[in-house]
Design an enzyme around this catalytic site. Structure first.
Site, short mmCIF file in Angstrom:
data_model
loop_
_atom_site.label_atom_id
_atom_site.label_comp_id
_atom_site.label_asym_id
_atom_site.label_seq_id
_atom_site.Cartn_x
_atom_site.Cartn_y
_atom_site.Cartn_z
N ASP A 50 42.32 -29.48 26.78
CA ASP A 50 42.84 -30.17 27.95
C ASP A 50 42.16 -29.69 29.24
OD1 ASP A 50 44.51 -32.03 29.18
OD2 ASP A 50 46.23 -31.44 27.97
N GLY A 92 35.99 -15.19 25.23
CA GLY A 92 34.75 -15.15 24.46
C GLY A 92 34.32 -13.72 24.20
N GLU A 100 46.53 -17.17 28.20
CA GLU A 100 45.25 -16.51 27.95
C GLU A 100 45.33 -15.80 26.60
OE1 GLU A 100 42.42 -16.20 29.89
OE2 GLU A 100 43.14 -17.34 31.62
#
Length: 287
Positions: free
Chosen positions: A151, A176, A199
């Site tokens: 999104d 990442g 997160e």
């Protein structure tokens, strides 16, 4: 047949691992098997034929360090170049080309995903069929499974693994990892819902069917408390858990005053029909 096309996975792993041991000597002028192995590995990542991490039959995930080495070596092999054709004639200065450079409608039809204006995917990231990319960012080495919604303003970090039929809500950050090499990427398994502004980072694995509420922050050291039994987990959200943000009371200081409370994630229940009704994907968005 070119060397790159003839390379097996074992060949690529051997060449890239040997090159890594002498990486200081590798640069933009490097040619031959090293460059071809790295480029072929990234091409295979881009097509989803290689993955930085993959599931094993026992439920664990295996991280392939040599593929992360290939990504890092590509930064030494390639120089920054101007990337054109952004909105309003915007240009970028980068070593990694966009995934969809020079794509036509036929390429998108074959790939089978929808990319809304403002979405950006770097070469070396795989996007599965029936994925919807709202204005968002998907980094090199990431894998996004079939039917997933990414999104608006969500970020999928380098090497992150996203399963099928997930919903990565607006403003979510999926961390990442390229360094250190032994670090595992974030893994979001199939049918997971991640709420807005949450997160998930530092190699955390979210089990199949779990639901993460809005504003939940989970890293490797975050305590994940199961309210039903008091069990404390780290780095792994169990399948079908429903997780909300919470706090743990601060410990008492020597002067009797309480230390500040600490943020945690709380498993409040397992997914039920009511939860599914709120998080079910809309198939109409995928046509």
């Amino acid at each position: 047949m070119t060397l790159a096309n003839a390379l097996s996975v074992a060949d690529m792993e051997t060449i890239i691992s040997q090159a890594w041991n002498d990486k200081a000597s590798i640069g933009v002028s490097t040619t031959g098997p090293i460059r071809q192995a790295v480029e072929h590995a990234l091409h295979q990542l881009d097509r989803g034929r290689l993955r930085v991490a993959e599931p094993l039959n026992d439920g664990r995930w295996l991280t392939h360090e040599w593929i992360k080495k290939a990504i890092l070596l590509s930064f030494r092999l390639n120089r920054n170049e101007e990337i054109k054709n952004g909105p309003g004639d915007t240009v970028w200065w980068d070593k990694v080309a966009p995934k969809c450079t020079d794509w036509t409608g036929n390429h998108f039809s074959e790939a089978g995903f929808r990319a809304v204006p403002g979405s950006y995917v770097r070469h070396g990231a795989f996007i599965g069929k029936d994925v919807v990319l709202m204005p968002s960012f998907v980094n090199i080495g990431a894998y996004v499974g079939d039917g997933t919604m990414v999104d608006t303003w969500a970020t999928i970090g380098s090497c992150a693994q996203i399963g099928k039929r997930c919903h990565i809500s607006g403003g979510t950050g999926i961390g990442g990892v390229l360094e250190p090499l032994q670090a595992s990427p974030v893994v979001i398994e199939d049918d997971v819902f991640i709420g807005a502004r949450s997160e998930i980072a530092e190699g955390v694995r979210v089990g199949q069917g779990a639901v993460i509420s809005m504003g939940v922050f989970i890293g490797a050291s975050t305590k994940i408390v199961d309210r039903a039994n008091g069990e404390i987990l780290h780095g792994h959200v169990p399948p079908y858990a429903v997780v909300v943000p919470g706090t743990l009371p601060g410990s008492a200081r020597a002067d009797g005053q309480a230390n500040p409370s600490l943020a945690c994630a709380v498993i409040v229940k397992r997914v039920d029909a009511q939860t599914r009704a709120k998080t079910t994907l809309n198939d109409l968005l995928r046509y």
